[in-house]
Design an enzyme around this catalytic site. Structure first.
Site, short mmCIF file in Angstrom:
data_model
loop_
_atom_site.label_atom_id
_atom_site.label_comp_id
_atom_site.label_asym_id
_atom_site.label_seq_id
_atom_site.Cartn_x
_atom_site.Cartn_y
_atom_site.Cartn_z
N ASP A 17 21.05 29.38 -46.33
CA ASP A 17 20.81 30.39 -47.38
C ASP A 17 20.83 29.81 -48.78
OD1 ASP A 17 20.90 32.32 -45.27
OD2 ASP A 17 23.08 32.23 -45.38
N GLU A 18 20.40 28.56 -48.93
CA GLU A 18 20.37 27.93 -50.25
C GLU A 18 19.14 28.32 -51.04
OE1 GLU A 18 20.47 26.19 -47.42
OE2 GLU A 18 22.32 25.03 -47.32
N LYS A 77 15.93 27.77 -49.47
CA LYS A 77 14.92 26.80 -49.00
C LYS A 77 13.54 27.44 -48.91
CE LYS A 77 17.30 25.96 -45.21
NZ LYS A 77 18.58 26.62 -45.48
N GLY A 90 17.13 32.84 -41.61
CA GLY A 90 16.46 33.94 -42.31
C GLY A 90 16.00 33.40 -43.64
N HIS A 91 14.72 33.43 -43.88
CA HIS A 91 14.19 32.90 -45.14
C HIS A 91 13.50 34.01 -45.90
CE1 HIS A 91 14.17 28.74 -43.05
NE2 HIS A 91 15.34 29.02 -43.56
N THR A 92 13.80 34.08 -47.18
CA THR A 92 13.21 35.13 -48.01
C THR A 92 12.24 34.48 -49.00
OG1 THR A 92 15.27 36.33 -47.84
CG2 THR A 92 13.78 37.04 -49.58
N ARG A 101 20.15 20.65 -18.98
CA ARG A 101 18.87 20.53 -18.25
C ARG A 101 18.59 21.75 -17.37
NH1 ARG A 101 21.70 15.94 -17.36
NH2 ARG A 101 21.80 16.36 -15.13
N GLN A 112 19.25 26.44 -41.61
CA GLN A 112 20.70 26.31 -41.80
C GLN A 112 20.97 25.22 -42.87
OE1 GLN A 112 19.66 26.28 -38.13
NE2 GLN A 112 19.63 28.45 -38.50
N GLY A 152 22.43 40.91 -42.13
CA GLY A 152 22.86 41.87 -43.15
C GLY A 152 24.34 41.74 -43.50
P1 IMP Z 1 24.53 30.62 -34.62
O1 IMP Z 1 23.63 29.59 -35.19
O2 IMP Z 1 23.92 31.98 -34.53
O3 IMP Z 1 25.14 30.18 -33.33
O4 IMP Z 1 25.77 30.79 -35.63
C1 IMP Z 1 26.72 29.75 -35.85
C2 IMP Z 1 27.18 29.73 -37.30
O5 IMP Z 1 26.10 29.34 -38.14
C3 IMP Z 1 27.62 31.09 -37.82
O6 IMP Z 1 28.69 30.89 -38.72
C4 IMP Z 1 26.41 31.62 -38.54
O7 IMP Z 1 26.74 32.55 -39.53
C5 IMP Z 1 25.84 30.33 -39.13
N1 IMP Z 1 24.38 30.37 -39.34
C6 IMP Z 1 23.43 30.21 -38.40
N2 IMP Z 1 22.20 30.25 -38.96
C7 IMP Z 1 22.39 30.44 -40.26
C8 IMP Z 1 21.48 30.52 -41.38
O8 IMP Z 1 20.26 30.42 -41.25
N3 IMP Z 1 22.06 30.70 -42.60
C9 IMP Z 1 23.40 30.76 -42.76
N4 IMP Z 1 24.27 30.66 -41.77
C10 IMP Z 1 23.78 30.50 -40.52
#
Ligand code: IMP
Length: 432
Positions: free
Chosen positions: A19-20, A22, A46-48, A149, A231, A309
Site C-alpha cells: 500500500d505504498e 505502487k 489492492g492497487h488504486t 507439489r 505487497q 476495507g
Molecule cells: P495474505 O497475503 O492474505 O496471506 O496476508 C498476510 C499478511 O500480508 C497480512 O498481514 C495482510 O494484511 C498482508 N498483506 C497481504 N497483501 C497485502 C497488500 O497488498 N497490501 C498490504 N498488506 C498486505
C-alpha cells in the site's frame, strides 16, 4: 510531467508493508510501455489508480493496463483466483483488454478450499497471536500447495483428465482436513466445482499462454517492460516480519522465479516509499501511532485496505526497515508517495534506529523477542505547508526538501519521483 525512461526494463517494488502507492507510480511510468507484468502474489493485493478524478481499484491486473497499447502479463509466480480475475476483467471494462492480456499457464489456481483454510487458520492463529491477519484470499494455502507439489495450475483448467485427477486428490484431502482438523463442513460438490473450473478455463483459454516465451521475445525485440511488485519488503516471506508476512517473496529476487527472466536483466529497480508507514494485519510496529496524529493521518490519507476495507495501522517512517528493503533489493531509484498527507503537521518524525535496552541497533532483527523490544529513536523534521500548487520540483517547500533529501542520503539512492496528490498529474519527476 516527463519521465526519464532510459531503461528498457524496470521493476516497481514496495519498500514497506504494501500500500505504498505502487499503482500510481506504475501508472505514471507506464506512458510508453509495451508490456506490464505482475510476478507474485494474487488478489491479496489492492492497487488504486486515479485518472482524471476517476478511481480504479485493481487486485490482479497490473496498474499499467489503462495505457491502451500496453500488453498485460500475469506471470507464473502469481496465484490466481479465476473467478476474481474474470470479474475484474469485466469490471475494468477496457474494450481491448482481452486482446492484450496474457496469463501464465504455470500460475497456480486459488480454489474455494484454499480460502476456507486461510480463514480457519487465521482464526486459530489469532488465538495464539501468531496470525498475520491475512486477507482471507487463500494465499498461504495455495502457495503451501505449490511447494508441496499438490497445486493446480492455470493450464490444468484446459486439460480435463489432469484436472479431474488433481482436483479429486486435493478435494478429498481438503474435505477431510477441513472437517476433522478445523471442524468445518465444506459443502461444495466435486462435480460442480470441476464444472466451474472448466468453465473458467474455457473463458480464459485464449489468454493462457507460456508467458516466459512472451517476455523473452519482448525483451529480445527491445520492448519496454515494467514489472509490478505487490505487497512490500516487510511482508516478504523470507526477509520480512515472519510469520506476520505474506507467503511469497516480494522483492527483486522474485522476478527470476516469478517470470522466468534472469533478474539481472532488470535495468532499474524502483523502491516505493510512503512518506509515513501503514499496514493492515498483525505484528509489532515500533513506530505505530496509536494517538490522534495516527488517526488524522489515517483519515487524511484514507488509509483503509483496498482489498478488505480494514482500517490500516499508521506509524512514522521507519528507516531501519527501509535500509533493510534497500539492501535486499538494491533499489536504483526511489519514489516517495503521499507527501501531501503530511501537510500542515507541526512536526514529522522519522525513526533512524531502534533502542533495545541500552543498545542502539540500526538493522532489522530476525529474533522476534528482540524486535518486540525495539523502541524507535526519532529524528524530527518541521512540517510543510500546502502542496496543492506544486507542479515542479522548484515549487516544493524547503521543509519537504529537507525531509526527502534526508531519506535519499540515508539510503544512498536517488529519487525518481515525488507524489503530492492522488491524481496522475500530481506527480513531480525529479532529475537525480
Ligand atoms: P495474505 O497475503 O492474505 O496471506 O496476508 C498476510 C499478511 O500480508 C497480512 O498481514 C495482510 O494484511 C498482508 N498483506 C497481504 N497483501 C497485502 C497488500 O497488498 N497490501 C498490504 N498488506 C498486505
Amino acid at each position: 510531467m516527463k519521465v526519464d525512461q532510459i531503461w528498457q526494463t524496470a521493476v516497481v517494488l514496495g519498500a514497506q508493508w504494501g500500500d505504498e502507492g505502487k499503482g500510481k507510480v506504475v501508472d505514471v511510468l507506464g506512458e510508453s510501455l509495451d508490456c506490464a507484468a505482475r510476478f507474485q502474489g494474487g488478489n491479496n493485493a489492492g492497487h488504486t489508480v486515479v485518472i482524471n478524478g476517476q478511481t480504479h481499484k485493481l487486485n490482479l491486473l497490473p496498474s499499467a493496463l489503462f495505457h491502451p497499447n500496453c500488453n498485460i502479463v500475469l506471470c507464473n509466480g502469481m496465484v490466481i483466483d479465476p473467478s476474481v480475475l474474470i470479474e475484474e476483467i469485466e469490471r475494468v471494462g477496457s474494450s481491448n483488454l482481452t486482446h492484450r492480456l496474457f496469463i501464465s499457464d504455470r500460475a497456480h489456481v486459488i480454489l474455494p478450499f484454499h480460502i476456507a483454510k486461510d480463514k480457519a487458520l487465521d482464526a486459530l492463529g489469532k488465538k495464539s497471536q501468531l496470525a498475520a491477519g491475512s486477507t482471507h484470499r487463500g494465499i498461504g494455502p495455495v502457495y503451501a500447495d505449490k511447494m508441496a507439489r499438490l497445486g493446480i495450475r492455470m493450464i490444468d483448467l484446459l486439460d480435463e483428465p489432469i484436472l479431474e485427477q488433481k482436483l479429486r486428490f486435493l478435494f478429498d484431502l481438503y474435505t477431510k482436513e477441513l472437517k476433522y482438523v478445523f471442524g468445518l463442513d465444506f459443502d461444495l460438490d466435486f462435480a460442480t466445482l470441476k464444472a466451474e473450473l472448466l468453465s473458467y478455463g474455457s473463458t480464459l483459454a485464449p489468454n493462457i499462454v507460456d508467458t516466459t516465451f512472451l517476455l523473452r521475445s519482448a525483451l529480445n525485440s527491445g520492448q519496454q517492460i515494467l514489472f509490478e511488485g505487490a505487497q512490500g519488503a516487510m511482508l516478504d516471506v523470507d526477509f520480512g516480519l515472519y510469520p506476520y508476512s505474506t507467503s511469497s517473496n516480494t522483492g527483486l529476487a522474485a522476478i527470476g522465479t516469478g517470470t522466468g527472466l534472469p533478474p539481472w536483466k532488470i535495468d532499474r529497480v524502483i523502491g516505493v516509499i510512503k512518506a509515513y508507514l501503514s499496514r493492515v494485519g498483525d505484528g509489532y510496529l515500533p513506530t505505530e501511532l496509536l494517538d490522534p496524529v495516527g488517526n488524522t493521518i489515517r483519515e487524511y490519507g484514507q488509509e483503509y485496505g483496498t482489498t478488505t476495507g480494514r482500517p490500516r495501522r499508521i506509524g512514522w517512517l521507519d528507516l531501519v526497515q527501509l535500509r533493510h528493503a534497500t539492501a535486499l533489493n538494491g533499489f536504483t531509484r526511489l519514489a516517495i508517495t503521499k507527501l501531501d498527507i503530511l501537510t500542515w503537521f507541526k512536526e514529522i518524525k522519522v525513526c533512524v534506529a531502534y533502542k533495545v535496552g541500552s543498545q542502539i541497533i540500526d538493522h532489522f532483527p530476525a529474533k522476534l523477542s528482540t524486535y518486540h523490544q525495539c523502541e524507535p529513536v526519532y529524528k524530527t523534521f518541521p512540517g510543510w505547508p500546502d502542496l496543492s500548487a506544486a507542479l515542479h520540483a522548484n515549487d516544493l517547500p524547503d521543509q519537504l526538501l529537507k525531509f526527502v533529501n534526508f531519506i535519499k542520503q540515508e539510503l544512498g539512492v536517488p529519487i525518481e519521483l515525488l507524489s503530492v496528490g492522488a491524481d496522475r498529474e500530481q506527480t513531480i519527476i525529479v532529475s537525480p
